[in-house]
Design a protein around this motif. Structure first.
Motif, mmCIF file in Angstrom:
data_model
loop_
_atom_site.group_PDB
_atom_site.id
_atom_site.type_symbol
_atom_site.label_atom_id
_atom_site.label_comp_id
_atom_site.label_asym_id
_atom_site.label_seq_id
_atom_site.Cartn_x
_atom_site.Cartn_y
_atom_site.Cartn_z
ATOM 1 N N LEU A 37 -9.026 -0.093 2.519
ATOM 2 C CA LEU A 37 -8.935 -0.937 1.233
ATOM 3 C C LEU A 37 -8.376 0.332 0.119
ATOM 4 O O LEU A 37 -8.623 1.363 0.056
ATOM 5 N N PHE A 38 -7.370 -0.260 -0.873
ATOM 6 C CA PHE A 38 -6.784 0.404 -1.795
ATOM 7 C C PHE A 38 -6.153 1.490 -1.571
ATOM 8 O O PHE A 38 -6.240 2.470 -2.006
ATOM 9 N N ALA A 39 -5.023 1.427 -0.565
ATOM 10 C CA ALA A 39 -4.221 2.426 -0.340
ATOM 11 C C ALA A 39 -2.921 2.056 -0.811
ATOM 12 O O ALA A 39 -2.585 0.986 -1.457
ATOM 13 N N ASP A 40 -1.969 3.155 -0.546
ATOM 14 C CA ASP A 40 -0.617 3.077 -1.175
ATOM 15 C C ASP A 40 0.178 3.802 -0.085
ATOM 16 O O ASP A 40 0.128 5.096 -0.290
ATOM 17 N N ASP A 41 0.838 3.406 0.560
ATOM 18 C CA ASP A 41 1.806 3.830 1.723
ATOM 19 C C ASP A 41 2.772 4.905 1.147
ATOM 20 O O ASP A 41 3.218 6.038 1.581
#
Length: 214
Positions: free
Chosen positions: A104-108
């Motif tokens: 949840l709520f990540a950014d590659d």
């Protein structure tokens, strides 16, 4: 301080080989073997790493032995803490049927090369992944079907992972993770993720602008 007989007992309790304990604790195989055979004096830092590895498997050291608990809470912090969180995911899911990590709520785009390699290792081991990312984020290193957009007003880049019977929550300005091993808690988080996945989130992103993929 943990004793050699407790290390042996804890390892037997979770059915780990000496090699697996060494890998999970981030120490050498010879350090494990020497400790269990009581050859020389094991350093406090080595014992701490072994104890921490067992605690992540919900095995705790008592005054006279070891015990396995249904629930546990522990922190993962310090240098390389996020890689060690991913190690925890890997070991938790490696032997499961249909293993999956929910994020949840990540950014590659914020993943450094060593994290990318760890995620590739997990994928190669058959671990599936799904992520909730910010609306209009097209930096997607996995297949687009693994992502759903969350409307911008609801997105905060503070990652939570759900895997197996565990929930890992990033804390203290993303400088550590607090991990809960609790089947009921993990189930409730998994249910919440599914509601978001099917409900308030927006459409699947139609393309990726990532420089590389998993």
């Amino acid at each position: 301080m943990a004793q050699a007989y407790q290390i042996r007992a804890a390892r037997a309790l979770v059915n780990w080989s000496q090699t697996e304990l060494a890998e999970r604790a981030g120490i050498s195989l010879s350090a494990v073997a020497d400790c269990e055979a009581e050859r020389g004096k094991t350093s406090p830092s080595t014992l701490e790493k072994m104890v921490a590895a067992f605690e992540q498997a919900a095995v705790f050291f008592t005054e006279n032995g070891v015990e396995r608990r249904n629930t546990a809470t522990y922190d993962i912090s310090g240098e390389g803490w996020w890689l060690r969180v991913l190690d925890d995911v890997y070991y938790e899911l490696a032997d499961q049927n249909a293993p999956e990590m929910l994020m949840l709520f990540a950014d590659d785009a914020q993943s450094p090369p060593e994290v990318i390699e760890q995620l590739r290792k997990m994928r190669q081991a058959g671990i599936k992944m799904r992520q909730l990312v910010q609306e209009d984020n097209r930096y997607l290193m996995g297949p687009p079907g693994e992502y759903r957009w969350v409307p911008k007003p609801y997105f905060l880049n503070n990652v939570t992972l759900v895997y197996g019977d565990k929930v890992a929550v990033c804390a203290e300005d993303n400088t550590k993770a607090v991990v809960f091993r609790d089947k009921a808690l993990a189930t409730s988080w998994r249910n919440a993720f599914e509601m978001l996945w099917r409900g308030i989130v927006l459409a699947i992103p139609d393309r990726s602008e990532a420089d590389e993929t998993y």
